[in-house]
Design a protein around this motif. Structure first.
Motif, PDB file in Angstrom:
ATOM      1  N   ASN A  72      -4.682   7.140 -24.947  1.00  0.00           N
ATOM      2  CA  ASN A  72      -4.007   6.348 -23.770  1.00  0.00           C
ATOM      3  C   ASN A  72      -4.210   6.893 -22.427  1.00  0.00           C
ATOM      4  OD1 ASN A  72      -3.112   4.246 -25.659  1.00  0.00           O
ATOM      5  ND2 ASN A  72      -1.364   5.438 -26.091  1.00  0.00           N
ATOM      6  N   SER A 229      -7.979  -3.795 -36.805  1.00  0.00           N
ATOM      7  CA  SER A 229      -8.076  -4.139 -35.459  1.00  0.00           C
ATOM      8  C   SER A 229      -9.601  -4.158 -35.011  1.00  0.00           C
ATOM      9  CB  SER A 229      -7.029  -3.223 -34.679  1.00  0.00           C
ATOM     10  OG  SER A 229      -7.131  -3.593 -33.281  1.00  0.00           O
ATOM     11  N   CYS A 231     -12.379  -3.153 -32.369  1.00  0.00           N
ATOM     12  CA  CYS A 231     -12.840  -2.120 -31.496  1.00  0.00           C
ATOM     13  C   CYS A 231     -13.920  -2.453 -30.758  1.00  0.00           C
ATOM     14  CB  CYS A 231     -12.715  -0.906 -32.210  1.00  0.00           C
ATOM     15  SG  CYS A 231     -11.196  -0.165 -32.899  1.00  0.00           S
ATOM     16  N   GLU A 240      -3.022  -5.265 -25.284  1.00  0.00           N
ATOM     17  CA  GLU A 240      -3.112  -3.770 -24.998  1.00  0.00           C
ATOM     18  C   GLU A 240      -4.098  -3.114 -25.609  1.00  0.00           C
ATOM     19  OE1 GLU A 240       0.453  -0.158 -24.983  1.00  0.00           O
ATOM     20  OE2 GLU A 240       0.856  -2.168 -25.971  1.00  0.00           O
ATOM     21  N   CYS A 242      -6.103   0.457 -26.780  1.00  0.00           N
ATOM     22  CA  CYS A 242      -6.128   2.120 -27.073  1.00  0.00           C
ATOM     23  C   CYS A 242      -7.355   2.555 -26.543  1.00  0.00           C
ATOM     24  CB  CYS A 242      -5.816   2.584 -28.399  1.00  0.00           C
ATOM     25  SG  CYS A 242      -4.434   2.069 -29.157  1.00  0.00           S
ATOM     26  N   TYR A 254     -12.567   1.860 -27.140  1.00  0.00           N
ATOM     27  CA  TYR A 254     -11.476   0.895 -27.124  1.00  0.00           C
ATOM     28  C   TYR A 254     -11.067   0.244 -28.505  1.00  0.00           C
ATOM     29  CZ  TYR A 254     -12.253   1.519 -22.106  1.00  0.00           C
ATOM     30  OH  TYR A 254     -12.556   2.165 -20.836  1.00  0.00           O
ATOM     31  N   CYS A 255      -9.973   0.122 -28.638  1.00  0.00           N
ATOM     32  CA  CYS A 255      -9.409  -0.720 -29.799  1.00  0.00           C
ATOM     33  C   CYS A 255      -8.234  -1.427 -29.354  1.00  0.00           C
ATOM     34  CB  CYS A 255      -9.025   0.106 -31.168  1.00  0.00           C
ATOM     35  SG  CYS A 255     -10.345   0.988 -31.879  1.00  0.00           S
ATOM     36  N   LYS A 257      -4.678  -2.532 -29.758  1.00  0.00           N
ATOM     37  CA  LYS A 257      -3.451  -1.814 -30.149  1.00  0.00           C
ATOM     38  C   LYS A 257      -2.700  -2.491 -31.088  1.00  0.00           C
ATOM     39  CE  LYS A 257       0.359   1.203 -28.778  1.00  0.00           C
ATOM     40  NZ  LYS A 257       1.442   0.766 -29.817  1.00  0.00           N
ATOM     41  N   CYS A 263      -1.673   4.783 -31.157  1.00  0.00           N
ATOM     42  CA  CYS A 263      -2.961   4.894 -30.776  1.00  0.00           C
ATOM     43  C   CYS A 263      -3.538   5.850 -31.696  1.00  0.00           C
ATOM     44  CB  CYS A 263      -3.313   5.112 -29.372  1.00  0.00           C
ATOM     45  SG  CYS A 263      -3.112   3.610 -28.356  1.00  0.00           S
TER      46      CYS A 263
END
Length: 289
Positions: A72, A229, A231, A240, A242, A254-255, A257, A263
């Motif tokens: 983050n 999730s 990514c 939002e 991570c 990135y993933c 959240k 995260c």
């Protein structure tokens, strides 16, 4: 009398030095004559065979490469972006767009010509053997630009020896191929056209066109709860995210959240391929022979 003995001693040592020096020269010349050899040259300038490649869906499971990376964290691109843009600009200049109306106007190995520059019957180890390559299209016309992906090799199968040649692109349809002669005996030279310049340009454009060919799915675990999730390197979403930063290269992954998940709960990653191509049908024909 003392001076005479000193002069005689100096003269004797000088004569011994001259003998040693002449002997070294003769040995050196003899050594060079032993290193001289004859080379049997057999040229092959041909296109590497490319069979159709079929992409299949596949899955892998991996653990995070850098679990110690800060989570983050927001990193300013002020330092890294200019450097990346400068590198990409130089690469774009080296691989400019090469549109072509028909495959016949692209580089043809069969119609191109290789010439040995200043040929001799014998060469010595350490010397260079230079070739001049003039590339032409399928209509027999000389190309006016470079950028072809060439591979130059020198080998002696009996000795299990091989080395690469150095290719210099003059960006006008001609190339200088230089081989350094490292060993004694007969050698075979091969010059392969891996991809024509038009194919290289198409691959470079397709490579930079998007990052959505590979689907990344992250698994977050918190106790007995498991959540999947989306990514990726770039995500087109307002959710939002991570951020997982590679502190060495300043590159982020990135993933999205998950709700009620930190995260740091990312534990596994699976990937699969999308059936997508950024090459046109005409460009694809350059890679199927």
């Amino acid at each position: 009398q003392l001076n005479n003995r000193l002069a005689h001693k100096i003269k004797t040592r000088y004569q011994e030095y001259k003998k040693r020096k002449n002997k070294c020269v003769r040995i050196h010349l003899l050594f060079m004559s032993i290193l001289c050899m004859s080379y049997s040259l057999s040229f092959q300038f041909w296109s590497e065979l490319h069979l159709p490649i079929f992409l299949h869906h596949w899955n892998t499971t991996t653990t995070p490469s850098y679990p110690e990376a800060p989570l983050n964290s927001v990193v300013s691109p002020a330092e890294t972006d200019p450097r990346i843009q400068e590198i990409m600009k130089k690469l774009d200049q080296l691989i400019p767009p090469r549109p072509f109306p028909h495959v016949n106007t692209t580089t043809s190995a069969a119609h191109s010509r290789v010439t040995v520059l200043s040929p001799r019957d014998t060469y010595c180890i350490g010397e260079h053997l230079d070739l001049l390559l003039e590339v032409k299209d399928y209509l027999g016309r000389r190309k006016e630009y470079g950028g072809d992906f060439l591979r130059a090799r020198m080998s002696s199968p009996a000795l299990k020896a091989g080395a690469s040649g150095e290719v210099t692109d003059f960006n006008n349809g001609t190339y200088l191929v230089r081989f350094t002669l490292f060993w004694e005996g007969q050698v075979s030279l091969s010059l392969l056209l891996i991809h024509p310049s038009e194919g290289v340009s198409a691959l470079w454009r397709a490579r930079n066109q998007g990052y959505d060919r590979v689907i990344f799915t992250g698994q977050f675990a918190n106790g007995t709860s498991r959540v999947l999730s989306e990514c990726g390197l770039t995500l087109n979403t307002s959710a939002e995210l991570c951020q997982y930063l590679d502190t060495r290269d300043q590159e982020a992954f990135y993933c999205v959240k998950p709700q009620h998940m930190p995260c740091r709960a990312l534990t596994y990653m699976t990937t699969s391929n999308r059936e997508i191509s950024y090459l046109t049908l005409k460009e694809k024909s350059l890679f199927y022979r």
